[in-house]
Write a protein that holds these residues in place. Structure first.
Motif, PDB file in Angstrom:
ATOM      1  N   ALA A  82      23.440 103.887 -14.563  1.00 52.60           N
ATOM      2  CA  ALA A  82      23.672 103.789 -16.003  1.00 52.60           C
ATOM      3  C   ALA A  82      22.690 104.663 -16.779  1.00 52.60           C
ATOM      4  CB  ALA A  82      23.561 102.337 -16.467  1.00 52.60           C
ATOM      5  N   LEU A  83      21.430 104.650 -16.372  1.00 49.85           N
ATOM      6  CA  LEU A  83      20.436 105.500 -17.030  1.00 49.85           C
ATOM      7  C   LEU A  83      20.769 106.976 -16.835  1.00 49.85           C
ATOM      8  CD1 LEU A  83      17.172 103.590 -16.144  1.00 49.85           C
ATOM      9  CD2 LEU A  83      18.054 103.996 -18.447  1.00 49.85           C
ATOM     10  N   LYS A  84      21.232 107.314 -15.664  1.00 51.46           N
ATOM     11  CA  LYS A  84      21.586 108.703 -15.376  1.00 51.46           C
ATOM     12  C   LYS A  84      22.755 109.151 -16.260  1.00 51.46           C
ATOM     13  CE  LYS A  84      22.492 111.708 -11.456  1.00 51.46           C
ATOM     14  NZ  LYS A  84      22.661 111.771 -10.003  1.00 51.46           N
ATOM     15  N   VAL A  85      23.791 108.338 -16.337  1.00 49.58           N
ATOM     16  CA  VAL A  85      24.950 108.675 -17.172  1.00 49.58           C
ATOM     17  C   VAL A  85      24.559 108.703 -18.645  1.00 49.58           C
ATOM     18  CG1 VAL A  85      27.203 107.809 -17.972  1.00 49.58           C
ATOM     19  CG2 VAL A  85      26.676 107.854 -15.529  1.00 49.58           C
ATOM     20  N   ASN A  86      23.811 107.696 -19.080  1.00 50.81           N
ATOM     21  CA  ASN A  86      23.385 107.607 -20.476  1.00 50.81           C
ATOM     22  C   ASN A  86      22.554 108.830 -20.864  1.00 50.81           C
ATOM     23  OD1 ASN A  86      22.884 106.648 -23.020  1.00 50.81           O
ATOM     24  ND2 ASN A  86      21.646 104.920 -22.377  1.00 50.81           N
ATOM     25  N   GLY A  87      21.600 109.176 -20.020  1.00 44.36           N
ATOM     26  CA  GLY A  87      20.762 110.341 -20.300  1.00 44.36           C
ATOM     27  C   GLY A  87      21.572 111.615 -20.374  1.00 44.36           C
ATOM     28  N   SER A  88      22.526 111.776 -19.480  1.00 49.92           N
ATOM     29  CA  SER A  88      23.374 112.970 -19.482  1.00 49.92           C
ATOM     30  C   SER A  88      24.250 113.033 -20.727  1.00 49.92           C
ATOM     31  CB  SER A  88      24.252 113.002 -18.228  1.00 49.92           C
ATOM     32  OG  SER A  88      23.459 113.136 -17.080  1.00 49.92           O
ATOM     33  N   MET A  89      24.797 111.903 -21.135  1.00 51.29           N
ATOM     34  CA  MET A  89      25.644 111.875 -22.338  1.00 51.29           C
ATOM     35  C   MET A  89      24.828 112.210 -23.590  1.00 51.29           C
ATOM     36  SD  MET A  89      28.110 108.609 -21.519  1.00 51.29           S
ATOM     37  CE  MET A  89      28.676 108.511 -23.202  1.00 51.29           C
ATOM     38  N   ILE A  90      23.663 111.619 -23.697  1.00 54.74           N
ATOM     39  CA  ILE A  90      22.824 111.873 -24.868  1.00 54.74           C
ATOM     40  C   ILE A  90      22.350 113.320 -24.872  1.00 54.74           C
ATOM     41  CG2 ILE A  90      20.617 111.308 -25.966  1.00 54.74           C
ATOM     42  CD1 ILE A  90      21.141 108.380 -25.073  1.00 54.74           C
ATOM     43  N   GLN A  91      21.963 113.826 -23.711  1.00 57.54           N
ATOM     44  CA  GLN A  91      21.535 115.225 -23.633  1.00 57.54           C
ATOM     45  C   GLN A  91      22.694 116.152 -24.009  1.00 57.54           C
ATOM     46  OE1 GLN A  91      18.234 116.394 -22.726  1.00 57.54           O
ATOM     47  NE2 GLN A  91      19.155 118.100 -23.824  1.00 57.54           N
ATOM     48  N   GLY A  92      23.895 115.843 -23.542  1.00 61.31           N
ATOM     49  CA  GLY A  92      25.067 116.647 -23.892  1.00 61.31           C
ATOM     50  C   GLY A  92      25.339 116.627 -25.384  1.00 61.31           C
ATOM     51  N   ALA A  93      25.249 115.462 -25.992  1.00 59.00           N
ATOM     52  CA  ALA A  93      25.469 115.355 -27.443  1.00 59.00           C
ATOM     53  C   ALA A  93      24.398 116.134 -28.200  1.00 59.00           C
ATOM     54  CB  ALA A  93      25.462 113.890 -27.873  1.00 59.00           C
ATOM     55  N   ARG A  94      23.172 116.036 -27.723  1.00 55.90           N
ATOM     56  CA  ARG A  94      22.074 116.771 -28.357  1.00 55.90           C
ATOM     57  C   ARG A  94      22.296 118.282 -28.227  1.00 55.90           C
ATOM     58  NH1 ARG A  94      16.009 115.502 -26.777  1.00 55.90           N
ATOM     59  NH2 ARG A  94      16.041 114.238 -28.639  1.00 55.90           N
ATOM     60  N   ASN A  95      22.698 118.715 -27.049  1.00 54.08           N
ATOM     61  CA  ASN A  95      22.964 120.147 -26.840  1.00 54.08           C
ATOM     62  C   ASN A  95      24.100 120.638 -27.734  1.00 54.08           C
ATOM     63  OD1 ASN A  95      20.970 120.125 -24.894  1.00 54.08           O
ATOM     64  ND2 ASN A  95      22.389 120.155 -23.168  1.00 54.08           N
ATOM     65  N   ASP A  96      25.162 119.844 -27.822  1.00 52.16           N
ATOM     66  CA  ASP A  96      26.297 120.209 -28.684  1.00 52.16           C
ATOM     67  C   ASP A  96      25.862 120.306 -30.139  1.00 52.16           C
ATOM     68  OD1 ASP A  96      27.922 120.260 -26.462  1.00 52.16           O
ATOM     69  OD2 ASP A  96      28.883 118.322 -26.892  1.00 52.16           O
ATOM     70  N   ALA A  97      25.070 119.341 -30.597  1.00 55.59           N
ATOM     71  CA  ALA A  97      24.600 119.361 -31.987  1.00 55.59           C
ATOM     72  C   ALA A  97      23.709 120.571 -32.232  1.00 55.59           C
ATOM     73  CB  ALA A  97      23.842 118.072 -32.303  1.00 55.59           C
ATOM     74  N   TYR A  98      22.862 120.882 -31.276  1.00 54.31           N
ATOM     75  CA  TYR A  98      21.979 122.041 -31.416  1.00 54.31           C
ATOM     76  C   TYR A  98      22.796 123.325 -31.459  1.00 54.31           C
ATOM     77  CZ  TYR A  98      18.401 125.498 -30.357  1.00 54.31           C
ATOM     78  OH  TYR A  98      17.567 126.588 -30.394  1.00 54.31           O
ATOM     79  N   ASP A  99      23.766 123.447 -30.562  1.00 52.13           N
ATOM     80  CA  ASP A  99      24.609 124.649 -30.529  1.00 52.13           C
ATOM     81  C   ASP A  99      25.400 124.800 -31.816  1.00 52.13           C
ATOM     82  OD1 ASP A  99      23.664 125.214 -27.990  1.00 52.13           O
ATOM     83  OD2 ASP A  99      25.462 124.452 -26.964  1.00 52.13           O
ATOM     84  N   THR A 100      25.909 123.677 -32.332  1.00 56.92           N
ATOM     85  CA  THR A 100      26.676 123.721 -33.582  1.00 56.92           C
ATOM     86  C   THR A 100      25.773 124.144 -34.739  1.00 56.92           C
ATOM     87  OG1 THR A 100      28.193 122.032 -32.819  1.00 56.92           O
ATOM     88  CG2 THR A 100      28.051 122.343 -35.192  1.00 56.92           C
ATOM     89  N   ASP A 101      24.581 123.555 -34.802  1.00 54.12           N
ATOM     90  CA  ASP A 101      23.638 123.888 -35.864  1.00 54.12           C
ATOM     91  C   ASP A 101      23.183 125.353 -35.765  1.00 54.12           C
ATOM     92  OD1 ASP A 101      21.988 123.121 -38.121  1.00 54.12           O
ATOM     93  OD2 ASP A 101      20.275 123.256 -36.738  1.00 54.12           O
ATOM     94  N   LYS A 102      22.939 125.803 -34.559  1.00 57.38           N
ATOM     95  CA  LYS A 102      22.473 127.178 -34.333  1.00 57.38           C
ATOM     96  C   LYS A 102      23.533 128.200 -34.741  1.00 57.38           C
ATOM     97  CE  LYS A 102      20.292 129.882 -30.718  1.00 57.38           C
ATOM     98  NZ  LYS A 102      19.901 129.914 -29.315  1.00 57.38           N
ATOM     99  N   SER A 103      24.800 127.862 -34.511  1.00 51.43           N
ATOM    100  CA  SER A 103      25.870 128.804 -34.827  1.00 51.43           C
ATOM    101  C   SER A 103      26.257 128.748 -36.306  1.00 51.43           C
ATOM    102  CB  SER A 103      27.094 128.536 -33.957  1.00 51.43           C
ATOM    103  OG  SER A 103      27.694 127.300 -34.318  1.00 51.43           O
ATOM    104  N   GLY A 104      25.740 127.785 -37.019  1.00 48.45           N
ATOM    105  CA  GLY A 104      26.032 127.683 -38.441  1.00 48.45           C
ATOM    106  C   GLY A 104      27.304 126.922 -38.753  1.00 48.45           C
ATOM    107  N   ARG A 105      27.999 126.436 -37.713  1.00 48.88           N
ATOM    108  CA  ARG A 105      29.208 125.644 -37.947  1.00 48.88           C
ATOM    109  C   ARG A 105      28.820 124.222 -38.281  1.00 48.88           C
ATOM    110  NH1 ARG A 105      31.928 125.601 -32.681  1.00 48.88           N
ATOM    111  NH2 ARG A 105      29.957 126.317 -31.860  1.00 48.88           N
ATOM    112  N   HIS A 106      29.585 123.613 -39.160  1.00 50.88           N
ATOM    113  CA  HIS A 106      29.288 122.213 -39.523  1.00 50.88           C
ATOM    114  C   HIS A 106      30.489 121.357 -39.344  1.00 50.88           C
ATOM    115  CE1 HIS A 106      25.262 122.974 -41.024  1.00 50.88           C
ATOM    116  NE2 HIS A 106      25.735 124.070 -41.560  1.00 50.88           N
TER     117      HIS A 106
END
Length: 106
Positions: A82-106
């Protein structure tokens, strides 16, 4: 404005590592318990009148311990996964948010 969600992925990964270590340590607990039980099987009671009763009681206690131990090992494994899946999901969401913010898309 939307609510802010924050999670410390590094802490989740620390707990994941800890639970992984615990899983590695405890994986052999039940085989070790079984080996110890086998090593002293048949030693219960020297007198014929009590030997059968003691063997039955020992077997029952071992079966109960085995069920409890197996359940605990399964629970530890589930927490680790559960910790492994949870960590991966949160990291993925964080990466997606960072990529979206970096590209200027909102």
């Amino acid at each position: 404005m939307g609510e802010v969600f924050a999670a410390d992925v590094s802490r989740i990964r620390q707990w994941q590592t800890l639970m992984g270590d615990i899983t590695g340590i405890t994986d052999n607990v039940m085989p070790d318990v079984d080996a110890q039980a086998r090593s002293c099987a048949g030693r219960a009671g020297q007198e014929r009148a009590t030997a059968g009763e003691l063997r039955d009681r020992d077997r029952g206690e071992h079966d109960g311990s085995r069920k409890t131990g197996t359940s605990m090992m399964q629970a530890i494994g589930r927490v680790f996964r559960a910790l492994k899946v949870n960590g991966s999901m949160i990291q993925g969401a964080r990466n997606d948010a960072y990529d979206t913010d970096k590209s200027g898309r909102h």
